[in-house]
Scaffold this motif. Structure first.
Motif, PDB file in Angstrom:
ATOM      1  N   ALA A 386       0.843  -1.195   0.000  1.00 40.57           N
ATOM      2  CA  ALA A 386       0.000   0.000   0.000  1.00 40.57           C
ATOM      3  C   ALA A 386       0.875   1.241   0.000  1.00 40.57           C
ATOM      4  O   ALA A 386       1.869   1.320   0.737  1.00 40.57           O
ATOM      5  CB  ALA A 386      -0.930   0.009   1.217  1.00 40.57           C
ATOM      6  N   SER A 387       0.508   2.200  -0.834  1.00 40.32           N
ATOM      7  CA  SER A 387       1.277   3.438  -0.914  1.00 40.32           C
ATOM      8  C   SER A 387       1.097   4.256   0.361  1.00 40.32           C
ATOM      9  O   SER A 387       0.078   4.161   1.047  1.00 40.32           O
ATOM     10  CB  SER A 387       0.838   4.248  -2.125  1.00 40.32           C
ATOM     11  N   ASN A 388       2.091   5.068   0.662  1.00 44.21           N
ATOM     12  CA  ASN A 388       2.043   5.942   1.835  1.00 44.21           C
ATOM     13  C   ASN A 388       1.828   7.388   1.396  1.00 44.21           C
ATOM     14  O   ASN A 388       2.206   7.789   0.289  1.00 44.21           O
ATOM     15  CB  ASN A 388       3.361   5.860   2.620  1.00 44.21           C
ATOM     16  N   GLY A 389       1.239   8.171   2.247  1.00 47.57           N
ATOM     17  CA  GLY A 389       1.101   9.591   1.992  1.00 47.57           C
ATOM     18  C   GLY A 389      -0.039   9.935   1.061  1.00 47.57           C
ATOM     19  O   GLY A 389      -0.734   9.068   0.522  1.00 47.57           O
ATOM     20  N   ASP A 390      -0.227  11.230   0.869  1.00 44.93           N
ATOM     21  CA  ASP A 390      -1.287  11.770   0.023  1.00 44.93           C
ATOM     22  C   ASP A 390      -0.666  12.257  -1.269  1.00 44.93           C
ATOM     23  O   ASP A 390      -0.044  13.325  -1.311  1.00 44.93           O
ATOM     24  CB  ASP A 390      -2.009  12.903   0.754  1.00 44.93           C
ATOM     25  N   HIS A 391      -0.808  11.478  -2.324  1.00 48.17           N
ATOM     26  CA  HIS A 391      -0.197  11.805  -3.610  1.00 48.17           C
ATOM     27  C   HIS A 391      -1.253  11.737  -4.701  1.00 48.17           C
ATOM     28  O   HIS A 391      -2.367  11.232  -4.492  1.00 48.17           O
ATOM     29  CB  HIS A 391       0.941  10.834  -3.927  1.00 48.17           C
ATOM     30  N   ALA A 392      -0.882  12.224  -5.882  1.00 55.04           N
ATOM     31  CA  ALA A 392      -1.805  12.186  -7.010  1.00 55.04           C
ATOM     32  C   ALA A 392      -2.130  10.751  -7.403  1.00 55.04           C
ATOM     33  O   ALA A 392      -3.214  10.465  -7.932  1.00 55.04           O
ATOM     34  CB  ALA A 392      -1.224  12.939  -8.203  1.00 55.04           C
ATOM     35  N   LEU A 393      -1.229   9.830  -7.135  1.00 59.57           N
ATOM     36  CA  LEU A 393      -1.452   8.417  -7.428  1.00 59.57           C
ATOM     37  C   LEU A 393      -1.198   7.606  -6.166  1.00 59.57           C
ATOM     38  O   LEU A 393      -0.125   7.692  -5.571  1.00 59.57           O
ATOM     39  CB  LEU A 393      -0.521   7.949  -8.551  1.00 59.57           C
ATOM     40  N   SER A 394      -2.180   6.851  -5.750  1.00 59.83           N
ATOM     41  CA  SER A 394      -2.030   5.967  -4.600  1.00 59.83           C
ATOM     42  C   SER A 394      -2.619   4.614  -4.940  1.00 59.83           C
ATOM     43  O   SER A 394      -3.440   4.495  -5.861  1.00 59.83           O
ATOM     44  CB  SER A 394      -2.706   6.555  -3.356  1.00 59.83           C
ATOM     45  N   TYR A 395      -2.218   3.597  -4.209  1.00 57.10           N
ATOM     46  CA  TYR A 395      -2.620   2.251  -4.604  1.00 57.10           C
ATOM     47  C   TYR A 395      -2.562   1.290  -3.427  1.00 57.10           C
ATOM     48  O   TYR A 395      -1.908   1.528  -2.413  1.00 57.10           O
ATOM     49  CB  TYR A 395      -1.702   1.741  -5.718  1.00 57.10           C
ATOM     50  N   ASN A 462      -5.958   4.802  -6.962  1.00 61.47           N
ATOM     51  CA  ASN A 462      -6.618   6.112  -6.890  1.00 61.47           C
ATOM     52  C   ASN A 462      -5.764   7.120  -7.662  1.00 61.47           C
ATOM     53  O   ASN A 462      -4.566   7.283  -7.374  1.00 61.47           O
ATOM     54  CB  ASN A 462      -6.758   6.577  -5.433  1.00 61.47           C
ATOM     55  N   TRP A 463      -6.388   7.792  -8.610  1.00 65.45           N
ATOM     56  CA  TRP A 463      -5.672   8.767  -9.439  1.00 65.45           C
ATOM     57  C   TRP A 463      -6.371  10.112  -9.360  1.00 65.45           C
ATOM     58  O   TRP A 463      -7.588  10.201  -9.557  1.00 65.45           O
ATOM     59  CB  TRP A 463      -5.621   8.272 -10.885  1.00 65.45           C
ATOM     60  N   ARG A 464      -5.587  11.146  -9.047  1.00 65.58           N
ATOM     61  CA  ARG A 464      -6.117  12.490  -8.972  1.00 65.58           C
ATOM     62  C   ARG A 464      -5.604  13.300 -10.172  1.00 65.58           C
ATOM     63  O   ARG A 464      -4.546  13.925 -10.097  1.00 65.58           O
ATOM     64  CB  ARG A 464      -5.697  13.140  -7.654  1.00 65.58           C
ATOM     65  N   PRO A 465      -6.343  13.261 -11.315  1.00 61.92           N
ATOM     66  CA  PRO A 465      -5.855  13.944 -12.527  1.00 61.92           C
ATOM     67  C   PRO A 465      -5.803  15.454 -12.375  1.00 61.92           C
ATOM     68  O   PRO A 465      -4.956  16.112 -12.978  1.00 61.92           O
ATOM     69  CB  PRO A 465      -6.866  13.522 -13.594  1.00 61.92           C
ATOM     70  N   VAL A 466      -6.738  16.015 -11.615  1.00 62.10           N
ATOM     71  CA  VAL A 466      -6.733  17.439 -11.301  1.00 62.10           C
ATOM     72  C   VAL A 466      -7.055  17.579  -9.828  1.00 62.10           C
ATOM     73  O   VAL A 466      -7.574  16.657  -9.195  1.00 62.10           O
ATOM     74  CB  VAL A 466      -7.768  18.214 -12.157  1.00 62.10           C
TER      75      VAL A 466
END
Length: 800
Positions: A386-395, A462-466
Motif C-alpha cells: 500500500a502506498s504511503n502519503g497523500d499523492h496524485a497516485l495511490s494504490y 486512486n488517481w487524482r488527474p486534477v
C-alpha cells in the motif's frame, strides 16, 4: 416509533448522544471523544480508519461506512456483535444460537432462516475481520468483545481491498495494540439476573524494541427463560476470552506483531418459546395442526406453559447446552519501503462446536436428541503493498490464500411421540395404521467434510488527474476449489416390512451419501469517482461487481421417494452482485457537525440462501439453493454534532427496500403448505430480517465538577427497527413487529483515572422478538427468542 421519540426526548434532556470516536494510528489503536478536545476548542476529532488498508480520514473516503470506537462500546455497554447492530442501523444480526449466527448489511449477506442449522457449505456475504484476519464462520462473531479499539462497518462489495471476497460488506474490528508506555485497565460489572462481567488489560514495554499487551474478559449471567419442567433457567451466558500480543519494533521502518487468543462459551443455552400457531389457507387435515380441539396438542393432552412469549417460560424435555470455543495465532509484519508499506498477515484459527437442542421446543417427546459436533480449521496468508502519503497516485495491491476445513457429525434421534406427531395415525393411500413407536429411537448419524481453497489477487488505484477530483479503479481475480462429502445413515426404531411404513419413516429421516466439488474463477472490480468540492464537502459515485463462488449443500438434500434429489442439488451456482452508490460527506460549522448521506441500489443474481422443502410430506429439511434475482435499494444518513465542548449528539437512519425481484418457484409460506403446488411464487416478497426503517439516536455529556475532582458523565442511546419478516417465505405468521430499545448510563469519572457508573440496557423493559423458528414437521407451531428483560447494573472502571 413512540418509544424512539420518547428516547430522543430523554437523550436531549440528559444531554446524551454519541461522541465522535477517535483515530487508529499505525501500530496503535487510540480513541478520542468530544470531551477530550483541548479547553476552549469546540469541534469533532478526526476519525481515521483502515477501511482501504491504509490510515485515512473517514470523511475523505468515498464510500459508506460506520465507525464505532472502543470508548463508545464501553460507554454503551456494547459487549457483542448483536448489541453492535443497535448502534449501526444498516447492520442486522440474527442468532437463535451461536452456530446459527447470521449478519446482513442492507438485507444481504448470510441468510436469516427460520428453520435450519447453519450450512457449512455457505459462505457469508458479510466478511468478519479481527486485526486484519478473516473469520470464516459467523459463529465466531457471537462471543463477547475483548479489548476492542475500533469497529468499522463497511457497506457494499469489498473484494478489491480485503483478502477474502465480501460481496455485501465487511465488519473490520481492531483490538487495542501493545504500547511502549505502561498502562492498565480494570473493570467489574454486576447487574440483574446475577450478571457479572470482569475485564482487564495491561500493556507496556519489555525492552526498548519489544512491547506486550494482555487482556481478558469473563461474563456470567443467569438464564432469562424458565423451564417449568426442570426448574432450571435457560439461555444463560457463560463465556471468557483471553488475548496476548507482542509487538517487536526495532525501527520506525519495520514492526511485527504476534498475537494469540482463545474464547470459550459454555452455558445452558439456547432455546425458544411459544410465539403463535399458523393457520392454513388451504384445506388440510385438521388434526395435523398444533392447535385446535382435535389438533396435535389436544391429541397429546398437551398445553404449552404459556402462549405469551414474554412470560419467557418453556417446558422442553430434551437436553440443552452449548459448548463452543475458538481461537488462533497470527503474525502481522509491516515494512516501510520508501513510498509504500509491505504487509504480511499470516494466521491459523480454529472453531469447535457442540450443542444439545430440543428441536421440537415442547414438552412432548418428539425429538430427544439433536446436535452437530463440528470442528473448523483455517489458514490464511495475505501479502499487501500500500502506498504511503497523500499523492496524485495511490494504490493498494495484494495476494491472498485461504484454506479451511469443516468436519461435522449430524446426530438426530426421535422419541416415542414422534410418529404420531410427524406422521399421524395412518399413512399412505391405503391408510395403513402407524404404530405409535414407529420412530421411537429412530435416528441418523454420520460425517460431513467440507474443504475449500481460495486464491486471489486484488488491487485498487486512486488517481487524482486534477485537484479535488479522484478516480478509483479496482480489480480482483479469485479462484476457489471446494469439495464436500455428506454421508449419513439411519439406525434404531422398530423393525417393519410394510412398504407404507418404510416410506413414511424415510420421509422423516433417511441416510444420504453424496460428494460434490466446485471450481470457480471470477474477475470482479469497482470504479469510483470522487469530487472534493470544498475542504469540507465530498461527493462520490461508485459502481461495483462482486461474486461469491458456488456453494455445496452440507446439511443434506430433500429427497423424493426414489431417493433422488428432487428440489435441490448438491452444488449451487455462484452469486453475482452489482452495486451502485452515490453519496455526500460533509463537515459543517467549523467542524462542529458532520453529515453524511448515501443512496444505493444493489442487484444480486443467483442469490445463495438456505430454503426449506415445504411439501406436505416433508419434515421441513433445509438446503442451499439459488434465488434468480434479489434487489436492495435505499438511503442512509448519519450526523454527529459537537454542541459544546462536552456535549455531542449523534443520529443515524437507514431506509432499505429489499425483496426477491424474481423468485417464481420458491418455498411456500406455512399458511399455504398442503396446497397441490410444490412451490410458490415469492417474487416481490421482502427479504427476511430486513426492517424497512431503522434508526439510532444517542450521545454523551460530561459535566466537570471541580469540587469533586472529576466529572459527572451521562450516556444514552436508542435504536428503532420497523417490522420485518422472520423467515424467507414472507409468512405473515413469522412477522416480527417494530420495536425501540433504549440504553443509558450515569456515572462519575475521577481525575485520578477511576469511574463508577450505573447503567441500564433495555431501560423501558421493551418486549420484542429477536428471531423466529418454524417447528420442523409442518405442525404450524412458531417459536421465538424474546428480548432480554431490562438489565440494571453497576460498573467500576479504573485506568492507570
Amino acid at each position: 416509533m413512540r418509544h424512539l421519540l420518547c428516547a430522543a426526548s430523554l437523550i436531549a434532556l440528559t444531554s446524551s448522544a454519541y461522541a465522535q470516536e477517535g483515530a487508529v494510528r499505525p501500530g496503535h489503536a487510540a480513541v478520542s471523544t468530544a470531551g477530550d478536545v483541548d479547553a476552549g476548542q469546540i469541534g469533532l476529532p478526526e476519525i481515521t480508519v483502515t477501511a482501504r488498508r491504509r490510515v485515512e480520514d473517514a470523511q475523505r473516503i468515498p464510500g459508506s461506512l460506520s465507525v464505532v470506537g472502543g470508548e463508545l462500546l464501553d460507554r454503551s455497554y456494547t459487549v457483542n456483535t448483536q448489541q453492535l447492530s443497535q448502534l449501526v442501523p444498516s447492520l442486522n444480526y440474527s442468532s437463535a444460537n451461536p452456530r446459527n449466527t447470521a449478519f446482513t448489511i442492507r438485507g444481504l449477506g448470510s441468510s436469516v432462516v427460520a428453520v435450519s442449522q447453519a450450512n457449512d457449505g455457505l459462505e457469508p456475504g458479510v466478511g468478519f475481520y479481527v486485526d486484519q484476519v478473516y473469520h470464516a464462520r459467523p459463529a465466531t462473531a457471537a462471543f463477547d468483545f475483548s479489548d476492542i479499539g475500533q469497529v468499522e462497518v463497511l457497506r457494499g462489495p469489498q473484494g478489491t481491498l480485503f483478502g477474502k471476497n465480501s460481496t455485501a460488506g465487511a465488519i473490520n474490528m481492531t483490538t487495542r495494540a501493545p504500547t511502549f508506555t505502561p498502562e492498565a485497565t480494570e473493570e467489574i460489572t454486576v447487574g440483574s439476573f446475577n450478571f457479572v462481567q470482569a475485564k482487564a488489560a495491561a500493556s507496556g514495554p519489555i525492552t526498548d524494541t519489544l512491547a506486550f499487551r494482555i487482556s481478558g474478559v469473563a461474563t456470567r449471567r443467569d438464564g432469562v427463560i424458565d423451564n417449568v419442567r426442570t426448574g432450571r433457567d435457560q439461555n444463560q451466558i457463560g463465556n471468557q476470552a483471553v488475548r496476548g500480543q507482542l509487538l517487536f519494533k526495532p525501527s520506525e521502518m519495520f514492526q511485527v506483531k504476534l498475537s494469540a487468543d482463545f474464547t470459550n462459551f459454555q452455558s445452558n443455552c439456547c432455546t425458544q418459546v411459544y410465539y403463535r400457531v399458523a393457520t392454513r389457507d388451504v384445506p388440510r387435515t385438521a388434526t395435523r395442526q398444533f392447535a385446535g380441539p382435535t389438533g396435535l396438542a389436544a391429541q397429546f393432552n398437551y398445553t404449552p406453559p404459556s402462549t405469551n412469549p414474554y412470560d419467557r417460560v418453556t417446558d422442553i424435555d430434551a437436553s440443552l447446552g452449548v459448548d463452543t470455543n475458538e481461537g488462533g495465532v497470527a503474525a502481522i509484519a509491516d515494512w516501510t519501503l520508501g513510498g509504500a508499506t509491505l504487509t504480511s498477515v499470516s494466521a491459523w484459527r480454529f472453531w469447535n462446536w457442540d450443542a444439545a437442542n430440543d428441536r421440537d421446543y415442547t414438552g412432548i417427546p418428539i425429538q430427544i436428541e439433536q446436535h452437530i459436533p463440528s470442528r473448523q480449521d483455517q489458514y490464511s496468508q495475505e501479502l499487501r503493498l500500500a502506498s504511503n502519503g497523500d499523492h496524485a497516485l495511490s494504490y493498494v495491491g495484494g495476494l491472498y490464500f485461504f484454506r479451511q476445513r469443516v468436519e461435522g457429525r449430524p446426530i438426530s434421534i426421535y422419541g416415542p411421540a414422534a410418529a404420531r406427531y410427524l406422521i399421524g395415525t395412518t399413512t399412505g393411500a391405503n391408510a395403513t395404521p402407524v404404530p405409535a413407536n414407529l420412530l421411537d429411537g429412530y435416528g441418523t448419524d454420520g460425517r460431513t467434510d467440507f474443504q475449500s481453497n481460495s486464491y486471489a489477487a486484488f488491487g485498487e488505484v486512486n488517481w487524482r488527474p486534477v485537484d479535488r477530483l479522484t478516480l478509483t479503479g479496482g480489480l480482483r481475480y479469485t479462484y476457489e476449489h471446494k469439495t464436500g462429502t455428506y454421508d449419513t445413515f439411519v439406525f434404531g426404531g422398530p423393525a417393519t416390512t410394510s412398504p407404507a411404513l418404510v416410506t413414511a419413516r424415510l420421509g422423516i429421516l433417511r441416510g444420504q451419501t453424496y460428494a460434490a466439488k466446485v471450481n470457480d474463477g471470477a474477475l470482479t472490480g469497482r470504479a469510483n469517482i470522487a469530487w472534493q468540492a470544498t475542504d469540507t464537502v465530498l461527493g462520490y459515485a461508485s459502481y461495483a461487481r462482486g461474486e461469491k463462488s458456488g456453494g455445496i449443500n452440507m446439511s443434506g438434500l430433500p429427497l423424493n421417494d426414489q431417493n433422488l434429489p428432487a428440489l435441490g442439488t448438491a452444488v449451487v451456482r455462484p452469486e453475482k452482485n452489482t452495486a451502485y452508490e452515490v453519496g455526500l460527506k460533509t463537515r459543517l460549522f467549523d467542524n462542529r457537525l458532520t453529515f453524511n448521506v448515501d443512496a444505493f441500489y444493489t442487484r444480486v443474481t443467483d442469490f445463495q440462501t438456505n430454503v426449506s422443502d415445504t411439501r406436505a410430506a416433508a419434515a421441513l429439511r433445509t438446503y442451499l439453493a439459488n434465488i434468480p434475482r434479489v434487489t436492495s435499494k435505499g438511503v442512509e444518513a448519519d450526523a454527529v454534532a459537537a454542541v459544546t465542548r462536552d456535549f455531542s449528539l449523534r443520529a443515524s437512519v437507514a431506509y432499505a427496500d429489499g425483496k426477491y425481484d424474481r423468485y417464481p418457484t420458491g418455498p411456500c409460506p406455512i399458511e399455504l403448505i398442503g396446497n397441490t403446488a410444490a412451490s410458490c411464487n415469492l417474487s416481490g416478497t421482502g427479504l427476511p430480517g430486513l426492517p424497512k426503517w431503522s434508526a439510532t439516536v444517542g450521545g454523551d455529556y460530561v459535566l466537570p465538577v471541580e469540587t469533586l475532582g472529576g466529572s459527572l458523565i451521562a450516556h444514552a442511546d436508542a435504536n428503532y427497527r420497523s417490522k420485518q419478516f422472520g423467515d424467507p417465505t414472507g409468512s405473515r405468521f413469522t412477522t416480527i413487529g417494530s420495536y425501540t430499545v433504549v440504553n443509558g448510563s450515569v456515572g462519575y469519572r475521577n481525575s485520578k483515572g477511576w469511574e463508577l457508573a450505573v447503567f441500564a440496557r433495555n431501560l423501558f423493559d421493551r418486549d420484542y422478538i429477536q428471531n423466529v423458528t418454524i417447528q420442523a414437521g409442518n405442525s404450524g407451531l412458531i417459536l421465538a427468542t424474546p428480548s432480554d428483560p431490562r438489565t440494571i447494573g453497576l460498573t467500576f472502571r479504573a485506568h492507570q
